[in-house]
Design a protein around this motif. Structure first.
Motif, short mmCIF file in Angstrom:
data_model
loop_
_atom_site.label_atom_id
_atom_site.label_comp_id
_atom_site.label_asym_id
_atom_site.label_seq_id
_atom_site.Cartn_x
_atom_site.Cartn_y
_atom_site.Cartn_z
N VAL A 240 0.83 -1.21 0.00
CA VAL A 240 0.00 0.00 0.00
C VAL A 240 0.87 1.25 0.00
O VAL A 240 0.53 2.24 -0.67
CB VAL A 240 -0.95 -0.01 1.21
N LYS A 241 1.96 1.21 0.74
CA LYS A 241 2.82 2.39 0.85
C LYS A 241 3.52 2.75 -0.46
O LYS A 241 4.01 3.88 -0.62
CB LYS A 241 3.88 2.17 1.94
N ARG A 242 3.58 1.81 -1.39
CA ARG A 242 4.19 2.08 -2.69
C ARG A 242 3.07 2.37 -3.70
O ARG A 242 2.39 1.47 -4.17
CB ARG A 242 5.01 0.87 -3.15
N PRO A 243 2.84 3.65 -4.05
CA PRO A 243 1.73 4.00 -4.94
C PRO A 243 1.88 3.36 -6.32
O PRO A 243 2.99 3.20 -6.83
CB PRO A 243 1.81 5.53 -5.04
N SER A 244 0.75 3.02 -6.92
CA SER A 244 0.72 2.48 -8.28
C SER A 244 -0.64 2.81 -8.90
O SER A 244 -1.41 1.93 -9.23
CB SER A 244 0.97 0.97 -8.27
N GLN A 245 -0.88 4.10 -9.03
CA GLN A 245 -2.19 4.59 -9.40
C GLN A 245 -2.44 4.62 -10.91
O GLN A 245 -1.52 4.83 -11.69
CB GLN A 245 -2.37 6.01 -8.87
N GLN A 246 -3.69 4.46 -11.25
CA GLN A 246 -4.10 4.58 -12.65
C GLN A 246 -3.94 6.03 -13.12
O GLN A 246 -4.32 6.98 -12.42
CB GLN A 246 -5.57 4.18 -12.81
N THR A 247 -3.36 6.20 -14.30
CA THR A 247 -3.30 7.50 -14.97
C THR A 247 -3.70 7.28 -16.42
O THR A 247 -4.01 6.17 -16.85
CB THR A 247 -1.89 8.10 -14.92
N GLU A 248 -3.65 8.34 -17.20
CA GLU A 248 -3.98 8.22 -18.62
C GLU A 248 -2.98 7.34 -19.37
O GLU A 248 -3.27 6.85 -20.47
CB GLU A 248 -4.05 9.61 -19.28
N ASP B 9 2.40 3.48 -17.35
CA ASP B 9 2.78 4.51 -16.40
C ASP B 9 4.05 4.08 -15.65
O ASP B 9 4.12 2.97 -15.13
CB ASP B 9 1.65 4.75 -15.40
N PRO B 10 5.05 4.95 -15.57
CA PRO B 10 6.32 4.58 -14.89
C PRO B 10 6.14 4.19 -13.43
O PRO B 10 6.88 3.35 -12.92
CB PRO B 10 7.18 5.85 -15.03
N GLU B 11 5.17 4.79 -12.75
CA GLU B 11 4.94 4.47 -11.33
C GLU B 11 4.51 3.03 -11.17
O GLU B 11 4.97 2.32 -10.26
CB GLU B 11 3.89 5.41 -10.76
N ILE B 12 3.63 2.57 -12.06
CA ILE B 12 3.13 1.19 -11.97
C ILE B 12 4.22 0.21 -12.37
O ILE B 12 4.42 -0.83 -11.72
CB ILE B 12 1.88 1.02 -12.84
N LYS B 13 4.94 0.51 -13.44
CA LYS B 13 6.05 -0.35 -13.83
C LYS B 13 7.09 -0.42 -12.72
O LYS B 13 7.66 -1.48 -12.45
CB LYS B 13 6.68 0.18 -15.13
N GLY C 45 -2.50 -11.64 -10.00
CA GLY C 45 -2.70 -10.45 -9.19
C GLY C 45 -2.56 -9.19 -10.02
O GLY C 45 -2.19 -9.24 -11.20
N TYR C 46 -2.82 -8.05 -9.38
CA TYR C 46 -2.82 -6.77 -10.10
C TYR C 46 -1.99 -5.73 -9.38
O TYR C 46 -1.98 -5.64 -8.15
CB TYR C 46 -4.24 -6.25 -10.27
N ALA C 47 -1.32 -4.89 -10.18
CA ALA C 47 -0.48 -3.83 -9.65
C ALA C 47 -1.20 -2.49 -9.57
O ALA C 47 -1.00 -1.71 -8.64
CB ALA C 47 0.78 -3.68 -10.50
#
Length: 392
Positions: A21-29, A34-38, A82-84
């Motif tokens: 949870v502490k490591r964000p991986s939010q949906q964006t356009e 998205d680099p955050e999710i990768k 699972g999902y990121a």
């Protein structure tokens, strides 16, 4: 044998969920790119698995994670998916703090995605670690994959995973919060893109143009009146609803010459996507003086398994073994990757910890006991299916 749940350290599991949870991986356009999710997969999950002794781990060309545990040449295989990606933090206060809270005398974890994707993800990691530690009792392979998706409404990521390893399995579980019930079936979805073209002119002389906004209004009206075919005993009726409209050019005092609309058409098991898109096209054909194009957008396949399917029976048995309660099942209007897996002959359902009523809310929470139960259920399911026949 001892209840597998009791062999999973609940405190370690709780800390793992908080870490995710502490490591964000939010949906964006940018969706899956998205680099955050990768980065969540590459820099958080990958080392986490390796630290737990799961060494056969790699990223596919898209950046999805694939972990293989056991014998790749075995005929017995179980898939955990699972999902990121999580819903954006939006207005949630402290969405990435990984808080532990007490409500009604029970311990909960709080944070974005904990009741939707990340609780199930933590439970699957704990189950994968258990399987890896007990390989001497098993004769098969657990494939644990983590998709970059989670909120995209398309199958691009799981399609990449399947092609990367020629994915095959006897049964699959999609890890997402389902109130700890088996989601036995769900509607699918196709986005239908409708472009309405007119003719621009200055808004002081509207008679010189053809207003695409007015044409779009007529399209919406026609489609609202169009009969929607199909009904399922558990999923109900199919639906068609508008979800987006944009007009161009983005300029003041200008009659718009283009409107782009998106319609969400929910699919039932057995629906023909091409025929459905064709019905929409036929309904709004001959729309003079406007030009109208209809394009099929992303598809998420509907899903359904029966009570006698291997995944339903074995997951029900695992739930009973861990909780001493009978499994309960439901059907969902929402669509994710179970339909894709079933289409590729991997009998699959959605199952995981987390109340669906907390998804996307400002107080997204997950009960620690529910999280622990799911980790035990995932582990029990994989162990039961993959164990050697002589194991007792």
């Amino acid at each position: 044998m001892t209840n597998i749940k009791q062999q999973i350290d609940v405190e370690a599991l709780k800390e793992l969920a908080r870490k995710l949870v502490k490591r964000p991986s939010q949906q964006t356009e940018k969706m899956e790119y998205d680099p955050e999710i990768k980065g969540f997969i590459r820099d958080c999950l990958l080392p986490e698995l390796k630290e737990r002794g799961l060494t056969n781990v790699k990223l596919d060309q898209m950046g999805n994670l694939i972990c293989r545990i056991g014998r790749p040449d075995s005929a017995k295989k179980v898939l955990f998916l699972g999902y990121a990606m999580t819903h954006p933090a939006s207005s949630m206060n402290e969405p990435f703090a990984g808080q532990v809270v007490i409500e009604g005398g029970q311990e909960y974890l709080r944070g974005r995605g904990v009741s939707e994707q990340k609780g199930a993800l933590a439970a699957m990691i704990a189950a994968a670690e258990y399987v890896n530690k007990n390989l001497e009792e098993l004769d098969g392979e657990l494939i644990f994959a983590v998709s970059l998706a989670g909120e995209t409404g398309r199958h691009d990521a799981i399609d990449s995973i399947r092609k990367e390893i020629d994915l095959k399995a006897d049964l699959g579980v999609v890890g997402i919060g389902t109130n700890s019930e088996i989601c036995q079936g769900n509607k699918g979805r196709v986005d239908i893109l409708v472009n309405v073209y007119g003719k621009s002119c200055h808004s002081s002389t509207p008679s010189l143009g053809v207003n695409a906004i007015e044409g779009a209004m007529e399209v919406v009206g026609k489609l609202r009146e169009m009969p929607i075919k199909g009904e399922h005993p558990k999923l109900g009726k199919a639906t068609l609803t508008s979800t987006s409209i944009k007009s161009f050019p983005d300029a003041t005092h200008t009659i718009q010459n283009e409107c782009r609309l998106v319609f969400d058409r929910r699919l039932l098991p057995g629906d023909d996507v091409a025929a459905i898109v064709g019905e929409v096209e036929q309904t709004i054909a001959g729309h003079e003086p406007y030009k109208v194009d209809v394009v099929q957008g992303p598809v998420t396949f509907p899903s359904e398994v029966n009570d006698d399917s291997i995944v339903y029976k074995q997951l029900s048995a695992a739930i009973k073994a861990v909780t001493n309660e009978e499994a309960t099942a439901f059907y969902s209007n929402s669509a994710i990757d179970a339909g894709y897996l079933n289409k590729w002959d991997i009998p699959s359902v959605m199952f995981g910890p987390g109340k669906m009523e907390y998804w996307h809310t400002d107080n997204e929470i997950l009960g620690v006991e529910e999280l622990w139960n799911s980790a035990g259920i995932y582990a029990q399911l994989a162990y039961n299916h993959l164990r050697k026949k002589s194991s007792v």
